[in-house]
Structures are given as C-alpha cells and as structure tokens.
Scaffold this active site. Sequence first.
Site, PDB file in Angstrom:
ATOM      1  N   GLU A 222      -3.099 -29.309  29.195  1.00 41.03           N
ATOM      2  CA  GLU A 222      -3.383 -28.860  30.001  1.00 41.03           C
ATOM      3  C   GLU A 222      -3.646 -29.478  30.950  1.00 41.03           C
ATOM      4  OE1 GLU A 222      -2.921 -25.389  31.131  1.00 41.03           O
ATOM      5  OE2 GLU A 222      -1.323 -25.304  28.556  1.00 41.03           O
ATOM      6  N   CYS A 256      -8.801 -27.758  38.229  1.00 38.46           N
ATOM      7  CA  CYS A 256      -8.124 -28.058  38.113  1.00 38.46           C
ATOM      8  C   CYS A 256      -6.938 -27.553  38.658  1.00 38.46           C
ATOM      9  CB  CYS A 256      -7.237 -27.960  36.214  1.00 38.46           C
ATOM     10  SG  CYS A 256      -7.496 -26.053  35.418  1.00 38.46           S
TER      11      CYS A 256
END
Length: 468
Positions: A222, A256
Amino acid sequence: MTVHSETTISTPLSSIDSAVTGAQRIFRTGRTKPLQWRREQLEALLLMLEERATDIHAAMDADLGKNDVDSHLTEVLAVKSELKHTLKNLDRWTKDRRAGVPFVVGTARAHVQRQPLGTVLIIGPWNYPFHLLLMPLIGALAAGNTVVLKPSELAPTVSRRVAEMIPEYLDGEAIRVVEGGVEETTRLLEHPFDHIFYTGNGAVGSIVMAAAAKHLTPVTLELGGKSPVWIDSSADLTQTAESLVWGKFSNCGQTCVAPDYVLTPPHLAEPLAAEIARVTIQAFGKNPRTAKNYGRIINERHAERLAGLLGSGSPVMGGTAEVSARYVAPTVLLEVDPDSAIMQEEIFGPILPILTVADHHEAIDFINARPKPLALYAFTEDAQVREDFQEHTSSGGLTFNTVMTQLAVSTLPFGGVGGSGMGRYHGEYSIKTFSHERAVLRKVGSFDPTRAAKAPVSWGMRRLLLKG
C-alpha cells in the site's frame, strides 16, 4: 499540543527471531483456525479501542500533534467500524463456497475453501500509525493467521502503546509486536513469512518486495503517489474548497490519499485559490500555527523537505515554515511549473499546487503521462466528463465530488495500481488477501465421461474427440 514524549524502543534481534518462530509454531498447532478464536480476537481488539481511546489520543498528540477529535475519528472510530463490519460478516466470508462442475468431469462435488495463509508480517506507517496497522490486522485475524506487527519507529509513542496494549488484550503468543527501525525490519524480512503487508513509500516497498522474493513470499504493498484533482466549471466552488481543505490539510497533508495537486481551467484557478484560502481561515483561523486543530509534521527532516518545496510557485496563502517546530503553514500555490520540484514527488504535506490545463481531456493526458496514482479525484457534474475519467484513466480508486471518503466504504477495495501499490484490502477483500482459496473436488458416483478418453482410445472416440 505536546512533543515526542518517548524515544524508539528496539526489540533485541534475538527476540525478533523468537517472536517470528513462536508465531509460526502457534499457527502449526491450529489454535487460530477455529472461528471462535478469530471472533474472540476481533472482539478483544474492539474492546481495546473502546477502553484505551484516551491513551490512543494522547499518543497521537505526542507523535503528530493531532487533537483528540481528529484522532478519535481516524484512529479509533474508523477501525471500530471495520471491526464491526467484519464481525457481522465473518461466518459468511469464511465459509466454503460451492463451485459448479462441468459435464466432462462427471458426477462430482466441488467447493472453494478459504484457508489462513499462516504467519503474516504487517509493517505499519507513521502517518496513521494505529489505523494503518490495525486495519490489515483485522483481516489477518479474521482469516485465521498468526501475525507479527511492526509499528513505525517514526511514531515512537504509538509504537510503545501498541507493544503494551496488544498482549494485554489479544493472544500474545499468536500476535507479536516487534519495535525498532531499519535494522529490526531488515531482520524481520530475513524470515520466510506466508504474506507481507507493507504500507509506506515506494522506495521501501521495493526493498520489502526484494526481500520477500527470496522466500517467494506474496506481498501487499500500500504505497501512494501524487493523487490528482480535476475541477471544472460545473462544480460547486464552495463545496469543492471545503473538501480540499479537509482532505489536504487534515493531518497536515500526511495522508496517502490526500489531494496532491489540482488541475483546472485557467479562468478557475484564482477564484478556486481564493475560496480555498477563505475556507482555510474558517477551519484554522488566521494563524494556524496556534490552532489546536492543526497538527504537525512528523519530524524536522520532513518539515525541512516540505519547506524546500514552498518556492515551487506563487503562494496565495501560507508559504511559510518553522522547521524546528515541525510546522508548515497550509499553503496554496499558483503559477506552478509542471517540471518544478513539487511536481516530482509525492508532497505528503499541507501544500496544494494548482496547475492550469485547457480542459478535462488535457487533464487526463497530464495524469496519464505520470505514474498511476493511488487516488484520483474529479469535481464535476458533467456526465461525459465522469465517463471519460472512468474509461481513460487508471488509478487505485476514482472518486467524484469528494475526497478521501472512499476509505470509509468497507464494501469497496482499497489499494493501488502500478507504482501506487499492489493488492487490496478492507472488508471481504481483506479476507481474500490473507487467505488461500483452495480448490476442493470430490468424485461421487460411477458416471465418468473421462473414461472414453483413457487409454486405449478407440478409433471412433479419437475422431469424436478431435472434432471437439
């Protein structure tokens, strides 16, 4: 707002080896496979979040300067929601699934069995240090694995709390916590795990993947990247500005899936920037430096990096930094050159560049010429524009008329594509990530069409088969 109250505590290297082998040994006993054990661990994790929320808030304040409301929303409530959703669906997600059998196989029964992988390693980041460590843990436990957790050393207070709380509430033999930095992580990666789940940046992601390859260990990465935003004339400017201020300046942009930069037609750039400035004052006051709801950059190194990006355009607001205080003002930049420093890397901070393009076609070309982002946002009421973004772009996720809220939808997969990551999780997707879907076939009865193809094959059957 406090400062770091604890320094990083490192797990001795010899203890790392015993933690991994201990977790592997527990998995081999079969302890973690029954649904009762899995449910007990998930319920215990839920209890931990309920009973220790205040401790979590304090740790987040120490490491990231986040207030209790922000911490509770992102680090506690979001994880509790995922836990409740998983507990509600645990039986359905883990049961065997029947599979159809073609006529050529004859009388047989088939199903897909979801098996736990074994012992998995979860390496968490520092920006949402509870959330992004515990969310994959939910899936790993629900699937019946043992787990080694590695919290980020850059959030040392959180790391210490995790190491204290996990064995207090969960099965401490099946779920181990290893603290430390590069040396400790390197030692962990020497072990043959059954899956590695890493959240962080692409550079470290490459290192993790290379280490995993030595053991043929599957990985979920991720990562992140520069998540673009398209805004056109059909969007409501105030609502758009409110979404951008929340998404870009929450956690000081250290998210993110935060909007990284904006693409918009030339006539909208200045009105949009002005509206963002107005909404920012509403949110944090005229001096965010003293606002209780405006956080801090994780450390001075990152604050200095961000300060170096402030000269990449003309600031409409902000444009200042105080590195020693880990403070970077919420900033909007106009007149940004696409080749400037701020457009070469993920910003991961509270600086929003606004670039101009002729239309959404040019915006799509601009996005497609760069690495695939984790998130792609478009503020538009034009159905054709929405269709064009869906058909002609590639990203981990695509969200219209809001930002970041896709993470709250457990029925949607969350993950990247290309340089923004591989694999996905949340909800049932987490179960799939941490399970092996084994094919199981059982022959029943005497009807077996395959006999006709078994040696010796007759001349007539050979002609029939070759015509098929």
